[in-house]
Design an enzyme around this catalytic site. Structure first.
Site, PDB file in Angstrom:
ATOM      1  N   HIS A 141      10.544   9.445 -10.377  1.00 39.71           N
ATOM      2  CA  HIS A 141      11.129   9.931 -11.819  1.00 39.71           C
ATOM      3  C   HIS A 141      10.585  11.064 -13.034  1.00 39.71           C
ATOM      4  CE1 HIS A 141      12.847   5.325 -11.343  1.00 39.71           C
ATOM      5  NE2 HIS A 141      12.687   6.042 -10.070  1.00 39.71           N
ATOM      6  N   HIS A 195       8.151   0.290 -11.212  1.00 44.41           N
ATOM      7  CA  HIS A 195       7.299   1.538 -11.755  1.00 44.41           C
ATOM      8  C   HIS A 195       5.811   1.105 -12.745  1.00 44.41           C
ATOM      9  CE1 HIS A 195       8.932   4.275  -9.245  1.00 44.41           C
ATOM     10  NE2 HIS A 195      10.159   3.271  -9.200  1.00 44.41           N
ATOM     11  N   HIS A 216      11.376  -2.938  -5.251  1.00 45.23           N
ATOM     12  CA  HIS A 216      11.249  -2.337  -4.065  1.00 45.23           C
ATOM     13  C   HIS A 216       9.715  -2.717  -3.501  1.00 45.23           C
ATOM     14  CE1 HIS A 216       9.586   0.989  -7.084  1.00 45.23           C
ATOM     15  NE2 HIS A 216      10.805   2.042  -6.503  1.00 45.23           N
ATOM     16  N   ASN A 219       5.540  -0.480  -3.733  1.00 49.69           N
ATOM     17  CA  ASN A 219       5.826   1.118  -4.327  1.00 49.69           C
ATOM     18  C   ASN A 219       5.689   1.262  -5.418  1.00 49.69           C
ATOM     19  OD1 ASN A 219       6.518   2.413  -1.509  1.00 49.69           O
ATOM     20  ND2 ASN A 219       7.555   0.658  -1.230  1.00 49.69           N
ATOM     21  N   ARG A 227      -9.782  -9.462  -7.418  1.00 48.44           N
ATOM     22  CA  ARG A 227     -10.047  -9.637  -9.438  1.00 48.44           C
ATOM     23  C   ARG A 227      -8.465  -9.423  -9.665  1.00 48.44           C
ATOM     24  NH1 ARG A 227     -14.864  -7.326  -7.280  1.00 48.44           N
ATOM     25  NH2 ARG A 227     -16.254  -9.387  -7.139  1.00 48.44           N
ATOM     26  N   ASP A 247      12.118  -0.323   6.046  1.00 52.24           N
ATOM     27  CA  ASP A 247      12.673   1.005   6.573  1.00 52.24           C
ATOM     28  C   ASP A 247      11.211   1.605   7.448  1.00 52.24           C
ATOM     29  OD1 ASP A 247      10.756   2.207   5.134  1.00 52.24           O
ATOM     30  OD2 ASP A 247      12.086   3.182   4.837  1.00 52.24           O
ATOM     31  N   GLY A 248       9.611   0.304   7.225  1.00 51.04           N
ATOM     32  CA  GLY A 248       8.818   0.698   8.530  1.00 51.04           C
ATOM     33  C   GLY A 248       8.250   2.207   7.389  1.00 51.04           C
ATOM     34  N   HIS A 250       8.117   2.756   3.940  1.00 46.81           N
ATOM     35  CA  HIS A 250       7.762   2.445   2.356  1.00 46.81           C
ATOM     36  C   HIS A 250       6.875   1.110   2.657  1.00 46.81           C
ATOM     37  CE1 HIS A 250      11.469   4.588   1.030  1.00 46.81           C
ATOM     38  NE2 HIS A 250      10.951   4.799   0.047  1.00 46.81           N
ATOM     39  N   ASP A 272      17.676   2.119  -1.673  1.00 45.91           N
ATOM     40  CA  ASP A 272      17.043   2.845  -2.530  1.00 45.91           C
ATOM     41  C   ASP A 272      17.650   4.400  -2.309  1.00 45.91           C
ATOM     42  OD1 ASP A 272      15.533   3.385  -4.597  1.00 45.91           O
ATOM     43  OD2 ASP A 272      13.682   3.589  -3.260  1.00 45.91           O
TER      44      ASP A 272
END
Length: 383
Positions: A141, A195, A216, A219, A227, A247-248, A250, A272
């Site tokens: 972003h 995010h 997501h 990510n 902790r 998708d294997g 991410h 995404d």
């Protein structure tokens, strides 16, 4: 349009399979699932085995058909292009997603979303992923537009929700207070966290204020620690809907399996997807960055993942093969479950629902698509 009778396949209604039945569609809507012997008269569509399922539902689609939402001068046309591109990939219900942008461009896209209501097939509403994110977890972003939410932003979002069937936003606790989340929730906005470099306690406070999901998983967020559970720990243990990119790339298959064990009935699949979806583009621009398409992934020139090169049928096959999920569970994560999260009338084969349908072959290849009862031409994700 008249009455159409589908036979010859198993039917998945969003929750369970039906064997040896007929599906009756009338004037673009589901009329009934009925025993073969009780079929009314109508046009016959005899499918050759496989599974007929509800049209797929995706709550995070940044682009498709060569365009990104908010990148050009005509966001209504961008919405139409994105929805059409994903319908041809089997996703007949979409939340076009605006990645972090300026306040002016965000308002422009919100106005376009209101204008698109009732005009664009498959358009469920909008998803704003930003700009109220954590600058510590920007992903791809544009950092210059990431900022805390102010009163004008809050009022703009609440007003836009009044004109949209669905408005979903992804925010970070660093940029949005629990009081703002509560106000947004009261206005009908669907709030997700993402995010974010937040603590478990901050995520819990957002949940208590009304936040309903996490964007997501794994990510661009604080990870699970011994902790400090972080946002990952909150997603796996609090009553959040959890978006997962299957998708294997991410998320590793082993990690995804663990998440499914802990939050299985709360996980929804998202793509995404970016501008490349449904095209043969090898590269495209995103907020001044060049995004490269290679080896099943989309990355900036410095290697940061930038969305995914993924369609929901591809995610389905990944879930069935690499994750070993039962078909009913995998299909529910991309039909009824995401539709229920946002309260959309989609993702189910039930009387009164739109006749949005996808037909998969026995080996789970996408064969045919119907939207509102009209058949569409199926397309490759990398056509």
């Amino acid at each position: 349009m008249g009455r159409v009778i589908f036979t010859g396949a198993r039917f998945f209604d969003g929750a369970a399979f039906h064997e040896g039945q007929a599906l009756v569609v009338c004037d673009g809507q589901i009329e009934a699932i009925t025993p073969l012997a009780q079929c009314p008269e109508g046009e016959q569509i005899a499918l050759k085995g496989g599974v007929l399922a509800p049209g797929l539902v995706d709550l995070q689609v940044n682009g498709g058909g060569g365009v990104m939402l908010g990148a050009g001068d005509d966001p209504v046309q961008e919405i139409a292009t994105i929805c059409a591109a994903h319908a041809a990939l089997g996703t007949t219900s979409v939340l076009p997603t605006l990645i972090t942008n300026s306040a002016a461009e965000t308002r422009k896209v919100l106005a376009a979303g209101v204008a698109a209501v009732g005009r664009v097939p498959g358009f469920l509403g909008l998803h704003l992923e930003g700009p109220h994110l954590d600058p510590k977890r920007p992903g791809c972003h544009p950092a210059q537009h990431i900022r805390p939410m102010d009163q004008d932003d809050l009022e703009t979002l609440c007003e836009a929700r009044a004109g949209l069937p669905v408005l979903k936003i992804t925010v970070a606790p660093a940029a949005v207070t629990p009081e703002q989340i509560a106000r947004l929730t009261e206005a009908g906005v669907v709030v997700f966290l993402g995010h974010a470099d937040c603590s478990f306690a901050e995520a819990q406070a957002a949940s208590q204020a009304g936040a309903r999901g996490v964007t997501h998983l794994f990510n661009a967020m604080s990870q699970l620690g011994s902790r400090e559970p972080g946002l990952v720990g909150a997603a796996l243990s609090l009553p959040f809907a959890v978006g997962l990119i299957a998708d294997g790339i991410h998320v590793a298959p082993e990690t995804a399996k663990l998440a499914l064990q802990l939050a299985g009935d709360r996980i929804i699949l998202v793509t995404d997807a970016m501008a490349a979806a449904g095209t043969d583009l090898a590269a495209f621009d995103l907020a001044g960055q060049r995004i490269l398409r290679a080896d099943g992934a989309l990355r900036t020139e410095n290697g940061t993942l930038a969305g995914a090169d993924l369609s929901l049928p591809q995610a389905l096959r990944f879930c069935l093969g690499s994750l070993g999920l039962p078909p009913a569970q995998a299909l529910a994560m991309m039909t009824a479950r995401p539709a229920d999260v946002i309260g959309a009338r989609a993702g189910r084969i039930a009387p009164g629902y739109p006749a949005d349908l996808v037909h998969f072959t026995e080996d789970w290849q996408l064969a045919r698509i119907w939207q509102g009862g009209a058949e569409l031409q199926a397309k490759s994700p990398t056509a």
